[in-house]
Design an enzyme around this catalytic site. Sequence first.
Site, PDB file in Angstrom:
ATOM      1  N   CYS A 128     -40.207 -30.611  30.349  1.00  0.00           N
ATOM      2  CA  CYS A 128     -39.249 -29.345  29.693  1.00  0.00           C
ATOM      3  C   CYS A 128     -39.705 -27.999  30.158  1.00  0.00           C
ATOM      4  O   CYS A 128     -39.136 -27.007  29.821  1.00  0.00           O
ATOM      5  CB  CYS A 128     -39.130 -29.589  28.094  1.00  0.00           C
ATOM      6  SG  CYS A 128     -38.661 -31.248  27.469  1.00  0.00           S
ATOM      7  N   CYS A 449     -43.336 -26.850  24.382  1.00  0.00           N
ATOM      8  CA  CYS A 449     -43.959 -28.133  24.663  1.00  0.00           C
ATOM      9  C   CYS A 449     -43.103 -29.001  25.681  1.00  0.00           C
ATOM     10  O   CYS A 449     -42.235 -28.545  26.068  1.00  0.00           O
ATOM     11  CB  CYS A 449     -43.878 -29.012  23.206  1.00  0.00           C
ATOM     12  SG  CYS A 449     -42.106 -29.293  22.696  1.00  0.00           S
TER      13      CYS A 449
END
Length: 469
Positions: A128, A449
């Site tokens: 991500c 994250c």
Amino acid sequence: MATYICKMNQLNSIVAANLRRNGIRSLSTTTQKRTAASPSGQNIVLVDGVRSPFLLSGTTYSKLMPHELARHALLSLLRKTNMSKELIDYVIYGSVIQEVKTSNIAREAALAAGFSDKTPAHTVTMACISSNAAITTGMGLIATGTYDVIVAGGVEFMSDVPIRHSRKMRGLMLKANKAKTPMQKLSLLASIRPNFLIPELPAVAEFSSGETMGHSADRLAAAFQVSRKEQDDYALRSHTLAKQAEEKGYFTDMVPFKVSGVDKTVDKDNGIRVSTSESLAKLKPAFVKPHGTITAANASFLTDGSSACVIMTEEKAKQLGLKPKAYLRNFLYVSQDPVDQLLLGPAYAIPKLLKKSGLTLKDIDSWEIHEAFAGQIVANLKALDSDWFCKTYLGLNEKYGAPDLSKWNNWGGSLSIGHPFAATGVRLCMHTANRLVREDGKLGVVAACAAGGQGVAMLLERYPGATAD
């Protein structure tokens, strides 16, 4: 509009009150801000950036290929900045679920957009935070004097992901391809068993643990005692703020896309949906059943989209007559346990980044934090405001403290706007730069994250005279 704003203030107050009841405090916003220095000694600037509308997978973009989405972002960036392709020294793109035919999608997208075949391009992947990695890789190339002007971005296309044959079937097919006689091929075909035909489907899961990210998020929320209501309240906040920002025309980084074969031009994200607390409370758990707290409404959804930005030295920007959005001041990456702490990247990265930059929480005017799950966001806030976590895992003498929620994701986030894995990092940077202008701030932090128990934090500073257009 006054009533709408009043409701928004009430919603923010409810969310803030929920967090305070669970030990999270807000900080004063009246502190004196300090200028951040670039560790490289060079002023690297974010000139501008764009993104396609972010759409739920399986909708309007479904018949495209990922490099076509990336091509749109590249061409839109050049039009917005009025830059010629010849000025670009290098292209770096992030991608997570790769199309096999275009594995180096940075190169394929650049060629499709008409860039010179002499312009190098490479693809990075870091789950991500892939477009964050693209940006910081570009910063490194600029800081070493290797290149002057770099385009960095990311693309994700969840409408058409690779689905593989089983390993047994793949092995058999490879052997069949090498078979020299018809009898050898028939012999191999005769060895096929029904279980050979079961496909391997992709999943948002950890290779090291086999656990899906949703299950990890549910366990994290439980560990930090994040209630279902807290998560639904936060999700409602994200969608409401995103809708408000959209209506006010704040998403100036988004560039409409005329999709081939579709009658109308796509000019909005299609995942923003303001619901009610009562409706959210009726949804069933999506992962840990029947007692989990993660639902389809308080988790980010599978999204198609692309983004791109151009970075360079401040000196180069002045030579070209460009007006940058922000200075890219500092960054770092973190890694931790990918099982129990998979989604705690921001809690690890934020204190380290601010310490490295000589700053405190009170110095930051804008926070743009990736929202994988509402439970993940609230858990990170609680971790930062926990004596036990900060002493045990961050090596601090006491809790670090949580950022001021009134400065946090004020235009919504991944829960509402969408999350094309590799494209989100550029969106976070652009929203930070534009929010600093509209909110008259100076310093902004981006954090996220990522799968594998990794995370990133970046520090941006508003560029003098920057606009939010």
